[in-house]
Write a protein that holds these residues in place. Structure first.
Motif, PDB file in Angstrom:
ATOM      1  N   GLN A  98       0.851  -1.201   0.000  1.00 48.11           N
ATOM      2  CA  GLN A  98       0.000   0.000   0.000  1.00 48.11           C
ATOM      3  C   GLN A  98       0.885   1.248   0.000  1.00 48.11           C
ATOM      4  OE1 GLN A  98      -3.028  -0.399  -0.716  1.00 48.11           O
ATOM      5  NE2 GLN A  98      -3.154  -2.576  -0.301  1.00 48.11           N
ATOM      6  N   ASN A 128      -4.865   8.122   3.245  1.00 54.22           N
ATOM      7  CA  ASN A 128      -5.005   7.138   4.299  1.00 54.22           C
ATOM      8  C   ASN A 128      -6.410   6.534   4.310  1.00 54.22           C
ATOM      9  OD1 ASN A 128      -4.806   5.641   6.663  1.00 54.22           O
ATOM     10  ND2 ASN A 128      -4.814   7.398   8.011  1.00 54.22           N
ATOM     11  N   LYS A 129      -7.418   7.370   4.474  1.00 54.71           N
ATOM     12  CA  LYS A 129      -8.779   6.886   4.719  1.00 54.71           C
ATOM     13  C   LYS A 129      -9.552   6.498   3.465  1.00 54.71           C
ATOM     14  CE  LYS A 129      -9.078   9.368   9.038  1.00 54.71           C
ATOM     15  NZ  LYS A 129      -9.573  10.530   9.746  1.00 54.71           N
ATOM     16  N   GLU A 132      -6.502   4.285   0.959  1.00 58.21           N
ATOM     17  CA  GLU A 132      -5.938   3.168   1.717  1.00 58.21           C
ATOM     18  C   GLU A 132      -4.453   2.925   1.478  1.00 58.21           C
ATOM     19  OE1 GLU A 132      -8.608  -0.103   0.945  1.00 58.21           O
ATOM     20  OE2 GLU A 132     -10.187   0.828   2.163  1.00 58.21           O
ATOM     21  N   HIS A 134      -0.689   3.030   2.922  1.00 59.09           N
ATOM     22  CA  HIS A 134      -0.029   2.964   4.222  1.00 59.09           C
ATOM     23  C   HIS A 134       1.203   3.871   4.239  1.00 59.09           C
ATOM     24  CE1 HIS A 134       1.949   1.629   7.829  1.00 59.09           C
ATOM     25  NE2 HIS A 134       3.003   1.252   7.124  1.00 59.09           N
ATOM     26  N   ASN A 181       4.418   6.974   7.231  1.00 60.33           N
ATOM     27  CA  ASN A 181       3.541   5.819   7.353  1.00 60.33           C
ATOM     28  C   ASN A 181       2.213   6.336   7.894  1.00 60.33           C
ATOM     29  OD1 ASN A 181       5.366   3.948   6.378  1.00 60.33           O
ATOM     30  ND2 ASN A 181       6.226   3.527   8.398  1.00 60.33           N
ATOM     31  N   HIS A 183      -0.703   5.109   8.623  1.00 55.85           N
ATOM     32  CA  HIS A 183      -1.421   4.437   9.698  1.00 55.85           C
ATOM     33  C   HIS A 183      -0.788   4.673  11.065  1.00 55.85           C
ATOM     34  CE1 HIS A 183      -2.909   2.196   6.130  1.00 55.85           C
ATOM     35  NE2 HIS A 183      -4.031   2.433   6.761  1.00 55.85           N
ATOM     36  N   ASP A 184       0.424   5.223  11.067  1.00 54.22           N
ATOM     37  CA  ASP A 184       1.098   5.560  12.316  1.00 54.22           C
ATOM     38  C   ASP A 184       0.776   6.978  12.780  1.00 54.22           C
ATOM     39  OD1 ASP A 184       2.254   3.075  12.099  1.00 54.22           O
ATOM     40  OD2 ASP A 184       4.206   3.835  11.438  1.00 54.22           O
TER      41      ASP A 184
END
Length: 187
Positions: A98, A128-129, A132, A134, A181, A183-184
């Protein structure tokens, strides 16, 4: 993915793919550019062959790239409809990665208004949302201090220097690689 549903806004900006009706605003954004301020600023650009037919083909091309998950190109407009610039996200690898690469530019007549920061914050959230991703990375010339300062402010981290990474200015140039990143982060 439905191209037309990717219309987002911030307090001052609308961020979305180009539409056929954007030709006049898009053209004005480019024709009102100021003379180049430094090496990484293209300044005034010759648009003599960029008529409405050419532009409509560009919009169709952007739509196809978007629908094929290859490149997501978002235009940045102020609330009055002025075209301020663009942000793109190129898909590098999906599956277990991703992973994408992002780039941005603001027409030089609109610099120093915080538009790049505001629009990039929103596009990171979208990446991100909605898309998708990463990991996003950005490739920056070693002497493009405004760009890497902006990336650091956005939470990107310096990863490495890639030697002879891109051919520009008549030679193979080095680039700094910054990454985030998603998701971090709290996006």
């Amino acid at each position: 993915m439905d191209f037309k549903n990717y219309n987002f806004s911030t307090d001052r900006l609308n961020i979305r793919p180009l539409d056929f009706s954007d030709y006049d605003s898009w053209l004005l954004g480019f024709t009102e550019r100021k003379t180049s301020k430094y090496r990484h600023d293209k300044g005034k650009i010759d648009l003599s062959n960029r008529n409405r037919k050419w532009f409509n083909n560009l919009v169709r091309k952007h739509k196809k790239l978007f629908e094929n998950d290859e490149i997501y190109i978002f235009s940045i407009f102020d609330k009055d409809g002025k075209h301020l610039g663009m942000i793109d996200i190129v898909t590098i690898e999906r599956e277990n990665f991703q992973w994408g690469e992002c780039g941005f530019y603001i027409h030089n007549q609109f610099w120093n208004n915080g538009y790049a920061y505001e629009s990039m914050l929103k596009v990171l959230e979208i990446a991100n949302k909605e898309l998708e991703f990463h990991r996003l990375e950005a490739h920056v010339n070693l002497d493009n201090k405004p760009s890497f300062k902006l990336l650091e402010k956005l939470g990107f981290k310096f990863e490495c220097t890639r030697k002879g990474f891109i051919y520009e200015f008549g030679e193979w140039t080095d680039n700094y690689i910054y990454y985030i990143n998603l998701h971090d982060e709290d996006l």
